[in-house]
Motif scaffolding. Structure first.
Motif, mmCIF file in Angstrom:
data_model
loop_
_atom_site.group_PDB
_atom_site.id
_atom_site.type_symbol
_atom_site.label_atom_id
_atom_site.label_comp_id
_atom_site.label_asym_id
_atom_site.label_seq_id
_atom_site.Cartn_x
_atom_site.Cartn_y
_atom_site.Cartn_z
ATOM 1 N N VAL A 91 29.446 53.291 37.231
ATOM 2 C CA VAL A 91 29.908 52.089 36.539
ATOM 3 C C VAL A 91 29.462 50.866 37.325
ATOM 4 O O VAL A 91 29.592 50.817 38.558
ATOM 5 C CB VAL A 91 31.451 52.081 36.404
ATOM 6 N N LEU A 92 28.933 49.869 36.611
ATOM 7 C CA LEU A 92 28.592 48.581 37.206
ATOM 8 C C LEU A 92 29.815 47.675 37.127
ATOM 9 O O LEU A 92 30.393 47.493 36.060
ATOM 10 C CB LEU A 92 27.418 47.941 36.464
ATOM 11 N N LEU A 93 30.221 47.119 38.270
ATOM 12 C CA LEU A 93 31.409 46.264 38.328
ATOM 13 C C LEU A 93 31.001 44.840 37.951
ATOM 14 O O LEU A 93 30.425 44.117 38.756
ATOM 15 C CB LEU A 93 32.015 46.310 39.737
ATOM 16 N N VAL A 94 31.304 44.455 36.726
ATOM 17 C CA VAL A 94 30.886 43.132 36.240
ATOM 18 C C VAL A 94 31.974 42.081 36.416
ATOM 19 O O VAL A 94 31.687 40.889 36.527
ATOM 20 C CB VAL A 94 30.446 43.202 34.764
ATOM 21 N N ASP A 95 33.243 42.498 36.422
ATOM 22 C CA ASP A 95 34.346 41.552 36.605
ATOM 23 C C ASP A 95 35.497 42.241 37.329
ATOM 24 O O ASP A 95 36.598 42.386 36.794
ATOM 25 C CB ASP A 95 34.813 41.008 35.255
ATOM 26 N N PRO A 96 35.266 42.702 38.571
ATOM 27 C CA PRO A 96 36.306 43.444 39.282
ATOM 28 C C PRO A 96 37.455 42.547 39.715
ATOM 29 O O PRO A 96 37.302 41.320 39.828
ATOM 30 C CB PRO A 96 35.564 44.010 40.494
ATOM 31 N N ILE A 97 38.609 43.148 39.944
ATOM 32 C CA ILE A 97 39.784 42.414 40.405
ATOM 33 C C ILE A 97 39.486 41.739 41.727
ATOM 34 O O ILE A 97 39.878 40.593 41.963
ATOM 35 C CB ILE A 97 40.988 43.369 40.513
ATOM 36 N N ASN A 98 38.776 42.428 42.613
ATOM 37 C CA ASN A 98 38.311 41.847 43.865
ATOM 38 C C ASN A 98 36.920 41.271 43.629
ATOM 39 O O ASN A 98 35.942 42.008 43.491
ATOM 40 C CB ASN A 98 38.256 42.918 44.958
ATOM 41 N N PRO A 99 36.786 39.938 43.565
ATOM 42 C CA PRO A 99 35.483 39.344 43.218
ATOM 43 C C PRO A 99 34.382 39.661 44.220
ATOM 44 O O PRO A 99 33.198 39.545 43.886
ATOM 45 C CB PRO A 99 35.782 37.843 43.163
ATOM 46 N N ASP A 100 34.739 40.054 45.437
ATOM 47 C CA ASP A 100 33.714 40.391 46.430
ATOM 48 C C ASP A 100 32.900 41.622 46.019
ATOM 49 O O ASP A 100 31.812 41.855 46.553
ATOM 50 C CB ASP A 100 34.357 40.647 47.794
ATOM 51 N N LEU A 101 33.432 42.406 45.080
ATOM 52 C CA LEU A 101 32.762 43.633 44.661
ATOM 53 C C LEU A 101 31.916 43.437 43.407
ATOM 54 O O LEU A 101 31.286 44.391 42.936
ATOM 55 C CB LEU A 101 33.798 44.739 44.417
ATOM 56 N N LYS A 102 31.872 42.258 42.879
ATOM 57 C CA LYS A 102 31.128 41.995 41.652
ATOM 58 C C LYS A 102 29.652 42.324 41.836
ATOM 59 O O LYS A 102 29.035 41.969 42.842
ATOM 60 C CB LYS A 102 31.279 40.531 41.238
ATOM 61 N N GLY A 103 29.094 43.024 40.854
ATOM 62 C CA GLY A 103 27.686 43.373 40.886
ATOM 63 C C GLY A 103 27.385 44.687 41.577
ATOM 64 O O GLY A 103 26.230 45.126 41.577
ATOM 65 N N GLU A 104 28.378 45.342 42.160
ATOM 66 C CA GLU A 104 28.148 46.622 42.826
ATOM 67 C C GLU A 104 28.299 47.779 41.838
ATOM 68 O O GLU A 104 28.872 47.635 40.762
ATOM 69 C CB GLU A 104 29.124 46.809 43.982
ATOM 70 N N VAL A 105 27.788 48.918 42.232
ATOM 71 C CA VAL A 105 27.937 50.146 41.458
ATOM 72 C C VAL A 105 29.018 51.006 42.109
ATOM 73 O O VAL A 105 29.067 51.139 43.343
ATOM 74 C CB VAL A 105 26.615 50.928 41.401
#
Length: 467
Positions: free
Chosen positions: A46-60
């Motif tokens: 899953v690609l994290l497009v809007d994670p609760i923790n914004p530091d993880l945005k864009g990661e797989v």
């Protein structure tokens, strides 16, 4: 098995640790669901497009990125930073697992989830799945598994929990087999035995100088075979005969000698015979699909989507490797996969190995040794100096179901092929070996090479041996 801590809300457990260099803040379960997460090529990724923790945005996020060889699985689990609490999965022995030390299994992933994998087809396919006939009697003791909770004072670094878990792992390993189990199917320490000996690996003209002593402790009563392989050598050793273990004994096998396959002198070789493709070229991931944990990390092969990077690097023509000029660490892509075409199609790929021969021995047969570290519904076809030879000079047929490429593995099941090359197939000057991975039905169809070696015909200095 899934374990959720009772001491505090599981959303507090955001820090995962599975090894000294594999620890990180993890996404939340909701991050994997739309609209926060975008599914990729298979549901686990899953690609994290809007994670609760914004530091993880864009990661797989992908649970297969946290797999581990059985031999390397230590304590794994989660840490809550407020309060400072850790919970850990500790398996003191691998005796009930199938597949040996190089079999890979899942550890921990988003949930927070920690897994005690007893048996699975991951990175192996059905070859390692037990099969039983209808009404066939069968029993096996799985575990036990030790679940460890620890805590530390507020303000301390969370690493103290990890270091404590590793110490506890050592304690549990030393305590195996446990004494508290009352089952007759679980033999006590006094009822178990040990096997020791000395394994010597050598090639025909030199003997290695390492000691090779071994001991396998806490062996259950029964009849066994003994297998071995040696780093730097192709092939498998199998002890000639069965080893019978009785209660409370020590079996000393003495010196046992492994003669790896070889017919003639090495003309050239590609890679290292270590049952892994790790020494070959692993590309940087697509910037869209990065797991930051594996940036500048020894396990760079765990990044998502590396199979698509082959098409990026070789959009039109396939890989060509020239012996004596090319460098397998830079010029040999770690996986022979399909090339992505138009409209969702995939194409077979043909790699070339070019090499010079000053002369061709007219009295003997050459030998090509091809060791594969993994195969996933692949067909490897081999041709010598004729890319259109039909049928090919050699084919594996469709082999392998370990899915190591899709699951970010650098190895799966091991395959070794010894291919005769009649001297009539070779020429003085430049020769070309064509390696075609012919099954192009999916981006995940492919092979990982371990090692390739060309041997000349046997000579007086290297007498022919049968294996």
């Amino acid at each position: 098995m899934h374990f959720k801590p009772a001491c505090c809300c599981y959303y507090r457990f955001q820090y995962m640790a599975i090894a000294d260099n594999r620890q990180r803040i993890m996404p939340m379960p909701d991050d994997r669901l739309p609209p926060r997460g975008q599914p990729l090529a298979y549901p686990e990724a899953v690609l994290l497009v809007d994670p609760i923790n914004p530091d993880l945005k864009g990661e797989v996020d992908d649970k297969y990125q946290y797999s581990c060889d059985n031999k390397d699985i230590g304590p794994h689990g989660w840490i809550c930073t407020d309060p400072l609490v850790g919970f850990w999965n500790i398996t003191p022995s691998n005796e009930f697992r199938t597949g040996g030390p190089l079999k890979q299994n899942l550890t921990s992933h988003v949930g927070p989830i920690t897994l005690a994998m007893f048996q699975s087809a991951h990175y192996a396919g059905d070859n390692l799945v037990p099969k039983f006939q209808n009404e066939e009697p069968w029993k096996k003791v799985f575990g036990p598994v030790f679940i460890y909770l620890n805590s530390a004072l507020t303000g301390q670094d969370c690493s103290v929990l990890w270091e404590d878990a590793k110490e506890q792992m050592m304690t549990e390993v030393q305590s195996w087999p446990y004494s508290f189990l009352a089952s007759a199917d679980y033999p006590t320490k006094e009822e178990r035995s040990s096997v020791s000996g000395r394994l010597l690996g050598y090639q025909f003209w030199t003997r290695t100088d390492y000691d090779g002593y071994f001991t396998i402790s806490s062996v259950r009563v029964g009849d066994y075979n003994l297998y071995a392989w040696v780093y730097g050598f192709i092939g498998d050793y199998k002890y000639d005969g069965k080893i019978t273990i009785s209660s409370g004994c020590d079996v000393d096998l003495g010196e046992i000698v492994f003669e790896p396959p070889r017919d003639g002198p090495t003309l050239w070789e590609i890679g290292i015979p270590d049952r892994s493709a790790a020494e070959f070229y692993v590309p940087d991931p697509n910037p869209k699909y990065v797991n930051k944990l594996y940036v500048d990390h020894p396990d760079r092969f765990r990044q998502y989507g590396l199979w698509e990077r082959y098409t990026d690097l070789y959009p039109n023509d396939d890989l060509v490797y020239t012996v004596g000029t090319s460098d397998y660490q830079k010029d040999w892509f770690f996986a022979q996969v399909t090339r992505k075409g138009e409209n969702g199609t995939y194409q077979a790929t043909t790699w070339q190995i070019k090499f010079d021969l000053d002369s061709v021995n007219q009295d003997g047969t050459y030998k090509l040794r091809v060791a594969l570290a993994s195969a996933a519904m692949a067909e490897l076809q081999v041709r010598f100096n004729d890319p259109k030879a039909n049928p090919p000079h050699f084919t594996t047929g469709i082999i392998g179901m370990d899915n190591a490429i899709a699951r970010h593995g650098i190895h799966g099941l091991y395959w070794l092929y010894s291919i005769d090359i009649p001297n009539t197939q070779l020429v003085v000057g430049v020769n070309t070996i064509f390696l075609t991975q012919a099954n192009s039905t999916s981006p995940f169809r492919g092979i990982l090479y371990d090692y390739i070696r060309l041997e000349g015909p046997p000579s007086e200095e290297l007498p022919h041996h049968s294996h």
